[in-house]
Design a protein around this motif. Sequence first.
Motif, mmCIF file in Angstrom:
data_model
loop_
_atom_site.group_PDB
_atom_site.id
_atom_site.type_symbol
_atom_site.label_atom_id
_atom_site.label_comp_id
_atom_site.label_asym_id
_atom_site.label_seq_id
_atom_site.Cartn_x
_atom_site.Cartn_y
_atom_site.Cartn_z
ATOM 1 N N VAL A 26 38.220 33.285 57.285
ATOM 2 C CA VAL A 26 37.471 33.781 56.130
ATOM 3 C C VAL A 26 37.223 32.646 55.138
ATOM 4 C CG1 VAL A 26 37.534 35.328 54.145
ATOM 5 C CG2 VAL A 26 38.279 36.143 56.394
ATOM 6 N N ARG A 30 33.430 31.425 54.214
ATOM 7 C CA ARG A 30 32.910 31.486 52.851
ATOM 8 C C ARG A 30 32.686 30.097 52.259
ATOM 9 N NH1 ARG A 30 36.244 36.247 49.841
ATOM 10 N NH2 ARG A 30 34.493 36.025 48.394
ATOM 11 N N LEU A 41 32.977 36.919 65.215
ATOM 12 C CA LEU A 41 32.058 38.000 64.904
ATOM 13 C C LEU A 41 31.279 38.395 66.150
ATOM 14 C CD1 LEU A 41 30.664 36.906 61.404
ATOM 15 C CD2 LEU A 41 32.680 38.270 61.950
ATOM 16 N N TRP A 56 28.726 40.878 59.693
ATOM 17 C CA TRP A 56 28.679 40.534 58.279
ATOM 18 C C TRP A 56 27.546 41.305 57.616
ATOM 19 C CZ3 TRP A 56 25.364 36.409 55.819
ATOM 20 C CH2 TRP A 56 25.733 36.187 54.477
ATOM 21 N N PRO A 58 27.680 42.408 53.743
ATOM 22 C CA PRO A 58 28.452 42.605 52.513
ATOM 23 C C PRO A 58 27.874 43.630 51.549
ATOM 24 C CG PRO A 58 27.272 40.523 52.456
ATOM 25 C CD PRO A 58 27.142 41.041 53.841
ATOM 26 N N SER A 86 35.200 39.458 52.327
ATOM 27 C CA SER A 86 34.362 38.630 53.201
ATOM 28 C C SER A 86 33.025 39.279 53.510
ATOM 29 C CB SER A 86 35.093 38.341 54.512
ATOM 30 O OG SER A 86 35.326 39.549 55.226
ATOM 31 N N GLY A 87 32.922 40.592 53.327
ATOM 32 C CA GLY A 87 31.695 41.293 53.671
ATOM 33 C C GLY A 87 31.598 41.651 55.131
ATOM 34 N N VAL A 88 32.689 41.458 55.883
ATOM 35 C CA VAL A 88 32.698 41.746 57.316
ATOM 36 C C VAL A 88 33.187 43.169 57.556
ATOM 37 C CG1 VAL A 88 33.764 41.146 59.532
ATOM 38 C CG2 VAL A 88 33.011 39.339 57.971
ATOM 39 N N GLU A 296 27.845 31.397 53.902
ATOM 40 C CA GLU A 296 27.994 32.162 55.141
ATOM 41 C C GLU A 296 26.832 31.903 56.102
ATOM 42 O OE1 GLU A 296 29.965 34.588 51.813
ATOM 43 O OE2 GLU A 296 28.136 33.374 52.104
#
Length: 644
Positions: A26, A30, A41, A56, A58, A86-88, A296
């Motif tokens: 992470v 980022r 991912l 991803w 977010p 992280s928006g994941v 990202e």
Amino acid sequence: MEQQSVQVGPPGREAGHPAVLTEHDVYLFREGTHTRLHDKLGCHPEPSAGARFAVWAPNATSVSVVGEWNGWNPQAEPLSPRPDGSGVWEGRSSTAQRGHTYKYRIHGRGGYVVDKADPFGVYAEVPPATGSRVWSLEYEWHDEGWMRERARHNALDAPISIYEFHAGSWRRANGQYLGYRELAHALASYVKEMGFTHVELLPVTEHPFYGSWGYQTTGYFAPTSRYGTPQDFMYFVDHLHQQGIGVLLDWVPSHFPTDEHGLQYFDGTHLFEHADPRQGFHPDWNSSIFNYGRHEVRSFLLSSALYWLEHYHLDGLRVDAVASMLYLDYGRKHGEWIPNVHGGKENLEAIDLLRELNRAVYREHPDVMTVAEESTAWPMVSRPTYLGGLGFGMKWNMGWMHDTLAFMKEDPIHRKYHLGRLTFSLVYAFNENFVLALSHDEVVHGKGSLVGKMPGDSWRQFANLRALYGYMWAHPGKKLLFMGCEFGQRREWAHEGELEWHVSAMPENAGLQRFVQQLNRVYREQPALHEVDFSHEGFEWIEGNDAEFTVLAFLRKGKAAGAPALLVVCNLTPEPQPNYVLGVPALGHWREILNSDAREFGGAGWGNLGGVEAVPLPSHGRPQSVSLTLPPLSTIVLRHEAHA
């Protein structure tokens, strides 16, 4: 069909399974320096059963995996957002199986709902279908010998002669595409016979519109399924490696298409692209521009580059449209672009990305190459980043291409007024590590074929083209030639069919093809033609100002002290020049090792009966000289030998 729910465990961890992303992942993601997001991912089948998913998004309000195993039901398998900011979104399906098709159902703010293909998907449905497939990348490679020696094949002092080709239109069978495996055998056999050292594929990254030739990419981690599976593409690379041929990929980080299933407006916001169209929309190609300042997104692009090199053993990346990345005003009128923080037109974020890209590639794979298609005079494109350069290994010489073709299009009677166009490239030839490229861009969109650009009747057109190729192969720089140009295809390239292979049997075309084959052989066998491409030490003018007769003459030299020099002479008019005197650096025999006017190549057969003796008569500032017969519209190469 029975629907299975995603199993969600404690925060940041799937039930009974390791977290998709570690804290360190992470952090790198980022920070914009993660180079292996493809391992984290996307979709990853598990050894026992099922698959894990991570995407991803977010700004999404909810994300679920919809696929053929759950009836495309968005309530069946929701993903959970990680609590680390992280928006994941991540989760696991116990019933997804290899080959199943899936997408992500994304809900954004304001009622936005869309089904998106997996940005990290490794295999897609065959277009026009747009789903991703659950797939794994196991493959048993057999290219150990090539990989051990790859640094030697890709070195700056190596002979590098690249055959650029488009997979869908090189050859076809009954009007249908050849698959990767069929292409592997047919292409390797042909390229090896022709003597090219590398092939370069127009983008095979997945693309919805075939007519984009791959330059409108949606699948930055997926070879297009038009020609087979990921393993089929691995086989393609593997087989070419086993035949001693390197494989380069055209890679497009400059823009992406606006198709709904792709990266555009991914989670209901401008996630991958700039929100302001003055930065995020490409007017030349009606496509979106990556937000290179978003960390990202940088990690996404860096991971894509490393993915192709690692998982597919590719030998390098040709990076498309670098100029469009470097300049904020590229393709824009006044008032249609936003200056950088210093008020300039340089895209500082893209510059940083390109430098980080090259650092990462050469750090992890120092035996590959990165090549920039950069059409301006941006300095130090192929110089190390620690010196302030962009860090590419090489750069296409677009100026050489434009000037040379402009000169060759002139009727020979007028060429004496334009000789400077041909010699100008030597003013800057060593400012960068250049590739001389006669690419697909020169034979499409109404530009006609290369042989069609040459003036005169058919005989003169082919003689001109042989002379051009001879000059190109002798000029400092690595070489690239687009498919079909090696045998003088008459019509311009059309992606909807195959090359005009039938014309290659005609005498003039077959002669040109044999000449290119001979050029590659001489190029590989003579160190003077490739060892010192990027330094003044490898080149020396003998005659660069004979506009009246339109003759050029120069020496090419290798690394070894005392190694034989090569004398290259181009006569660019249809008038033969008997008794043409040139100063040379040494007495002895100068053997003619290449003559574009030889009868076997379709020429008239003028020449020097195998070679000439230098005599102690001063010329061109040298104490000895040779008297040559220069064939019409020709390039000849002579090699110094102490004795006949």
